[in-house]
Structure formats: structure tokens, C-alpha cells
Design a protein around this motif. Sequence first.
Motif, PDB file in Angstrom:
ATOM      1  N   TYR A  87       0.797  -1.014  -0.149  1.00 25.39           N
ATOM      2  CA  TYR A  87      -0.063   0.062   0.131  1.00 25.39           C
ATOM      3  C   TYR A  87       1.032   1.170  -0.099  1.00 25.39           C
ATOM      4  O   TYR A  87       2.044   0.886   0.297  1.00 25.39           O
ATOM      5  CB  TYR A  87      -0.815   0.054   1.326  1.00 25.39           C
ATOM      6  CG  TYR A  87      -1.944  -1.168   1.187  1.00 25.39           C
ATOM      7  CD1 TYR A  87      -1.728  -2.392   1.344  1.00 25.39           C
ATOM      8  CD2 TYR A  87      -3.255  -0.677   1.015  1.00 25.39           C
ATOM      9  CE1 TYR A  87      -2.602  -3.325   1.362  1.00 25.39           C
ATOM     10  CE2 TYR A  87      -4.267  -1.613   1.247  1.00 25.39           C
ATOM     11  CZ  TYR A  87      -3.889  -3.071   1.299  1.00 25.39           C
ATOM     12  OH  TYR A  87      -5.035  -3.826   1.557  1.00 25.39           O
ATOM     13  N   GLN A 143       0.775   5.715   0.810  1.00 23.61           N
ATOM     14  CA  GLN A 143       0.298   6.899   1.395  1.00 23.61           C
ATOM     15  C   GLN A 143       1.236   8.089   0.993  1.00 23.61           C
ATOM     16  O   GLN A 143       2.253   8.272   1.405  1.00 23.61           O
ATOM     17  CB  GLN A 143       0.023   6.791   2.934  1.00 23.61           C
ATOM     18  CG  GLN A 143      -0.786   8.089   3.198  1.00 23.61           C
ATOM     19  CD  GLN A 143      -1.489   7.640   4.730  1.00 23.61           C
ATOM     20  OE1 GLN A 143      -0.803   6.787   5.444  1.00 23.61           O
ATOM     21  NE2 GLN A 143      -2.565   8.410   5.193  1.00 23.61           N
ATOM     22  N   LYS A 197      -3.162  12.459   1.395  1.00 20.17           N
ATOM     23  CA  LYS A 197      -3.751  11.353   0.973  1.00 20.17           C
ATOM     24  C   LYS A 197      -4.078  10.306   1.570  1.00 20.17           C
ATOM     25  O   LYS A 197      -3.376  10.063   2.546  1.00 20.17           O
ATOM     26  CB  LYS A 197      -3.364  11.129  -0.717  1.00 20.17           C
ATOM     27  CG  LYS A 197      -3.139  12.170  -1.607  1.00 20.17           C
ATOM     28  CD  LYS A 197      -2.805  11.637  -2.946  1.00 20.17           C
ATOM     29  CE  LYS A 197      -2.953  12.733  -4.146  1.00 20.17           C
ATOM     30  NZ  LYS A 197      -2.705  12.296  -5.399  1.00 20.17           N
ATOM     31  N   GLN A 198      -5.105   9.576   1.212  1.00 14.85           N
ATOM     32  CA  GLN A 198      -5.379   8.295   1.965  1.00 14.85           C
ATOM     33  C   GLN A 198      -4.304   6.995   1.454  1.00 14.85           C
ATOM     34  O   GLN A 198      -3.876   7.050   0.514  1.00 14.85           O
ATOM     35  CB  GLN A 198      -6.777   7.890   1.942  1.00 14.85           C
ATOM     36  CG  GLN A 198      -8.071   8.796   2.592  1.00 14.85           C
ATOM     37  CD  GLN A 198      -9.342   8.303   2.529  1.00 14.85           C
ATOM     38  OE1 GLN A 198      -9.844   7.570   1.627  1.00 14.85           O
ATOM     39  NE2 GLN A 198     -10.163   8.382   3.719  1.00 14.85           N
ATOM     40  N   ARG A 199      -4.319   6.347   2.301  1.00 10.92           N
ATOM     41  CA  ARG A 199      -3.612   4.899   2.071  1.00 10.92           C
ATOM     42  C   ARG A 199      -4.171   4.291   0.879  1.00 10.92           C
ATOM     43  O   ARG A 199      -5.392   4.059   1.130  1.00 10.92           O
ATOM     44  CB  ARG A 199      -3.233   3.974   3.291  1.00 10.92           C
ATOM     45  CG  ARG A 199      -2.375   3.098   3.022  1.00 10.92           C
ATOM     46  CD  ARG A 199      -2.123   2.283   4.157  1.00 10.92           C
ATOM     47  NE  ARG A 199      -1.118   3.237   5.213  1.00 10.92           N
ATOM     48  CZ  ARG A 199      -0.800   2.750   6.281  1.00 10.92           C
ATOM     49  NH1 ARG A 199      -0.864   1.251   6.674  1.00 10.92           N
ATOM     50  NH2 ARG A 199      -0.040   3.577   7.337  1.00 10.92           N
ATOM     51  N   GLU A 200      -3.526   3.858  -0.261  1.00  8.25           N
ATOM     52  CA  GLU A 200      -4.166   3.013  -1.218  1.00  8.25           C
ATOM     53  C   GLU A 200      -3.600   1.691  -1.337  1.00  8.25           C
ATOM     54  O   GLU A 200      -2.054   1.822  -1.255  1.00  8.25           O
ATOM     55  CB  GLU A 200      -4.274   4.012  -2.129  1.00  8.25           C
ATOM     56  CG  GLU A 200      -3.118   4.065  -2.938  1.00  8.25           C
ATOM     57  CD  GLU A 200      -3.166   5.160  -4.329  1.00  8.25           C
ATOM     58  OE1 GLU A 200      -4.304   5.448  -4.602  1.00  8.25           O
ATOM     59  OE2 GLU A 200      -2.076   5.470  -4.856  1.00  8.25           O
TER      60      GLU A 200
END
Length: 120
Positions: free
Chosen positions: A37, A39, A43-46
Motif C-alpha cells: 500500500y 500513502q 492522501k489516504q492510504r491506497e
Amino acid sequence: QVHVVESGGGLVQAGGSLRLSCAASGSIFNINAMGWYRQAPGKQRELVASITSGGSTNYADSVKGRFTISRDNAKNTVYLQMNSLKPEDTAVYYCHAAARTTFLAYLDVWGQGTLVTVSS
């Protein structure tokens, strides 16, 4: 306890390549999925990519064709080969493992993260 440790981050120019590694250790019975993942600031973790113990993979659309995830089950290690890097790939990359311990407990294990910086 199960731990994962990432390595391989750093600074690279756009178009360059990096390879991340993540090794799991501890009281492991088995590990189902492992993945990466990321981040970016603000921003959000993706999810970037994931791989099951059987080798099935899943990629974010933004990295398809550029990143490759692979795994060595015997070493409980997952790799992320990142090619054709772009400045927008700059982020902290986190390793994740869905592990089952020797006590047959299920754990979601996260690493501390490794910074990847892509300069333009």
C-alpha cells in the motif's frame, strides 16, 4: 507475534526503477495475502498491489504495466518491482501481510513503511 520489515525505498528520477522487499518473521503458521500500500502526503492510504499464496495478483489501475509484485513463499517475502516511475508515485510504501500465527490466530500485520521519492 508476526513482524514485517520493508527495504528498498529511496530517491529515483522519473523513468527510473526501484525494487521493494518485505520479509515477514515471527510465529508464522502461514500467510495468505501479502501486499503493498502507499500513502502520499495529504492522501489516504491506497492499495498498490497484492498477491495471494497461490500467486494471484491484483494491481491498482495507476500502476498496471509498470509495477510487478512477486512472492517467495518459502522465505515469507514479497517484492515490488517498480519501473517507469513517475513523480506521482512518490509516497510512503507499506507492506501488509494477512498472517495466521502458530497459535492459529489471524493477524493483519503492517510494516513501518519505506519512502519512495521520484523526482521530475
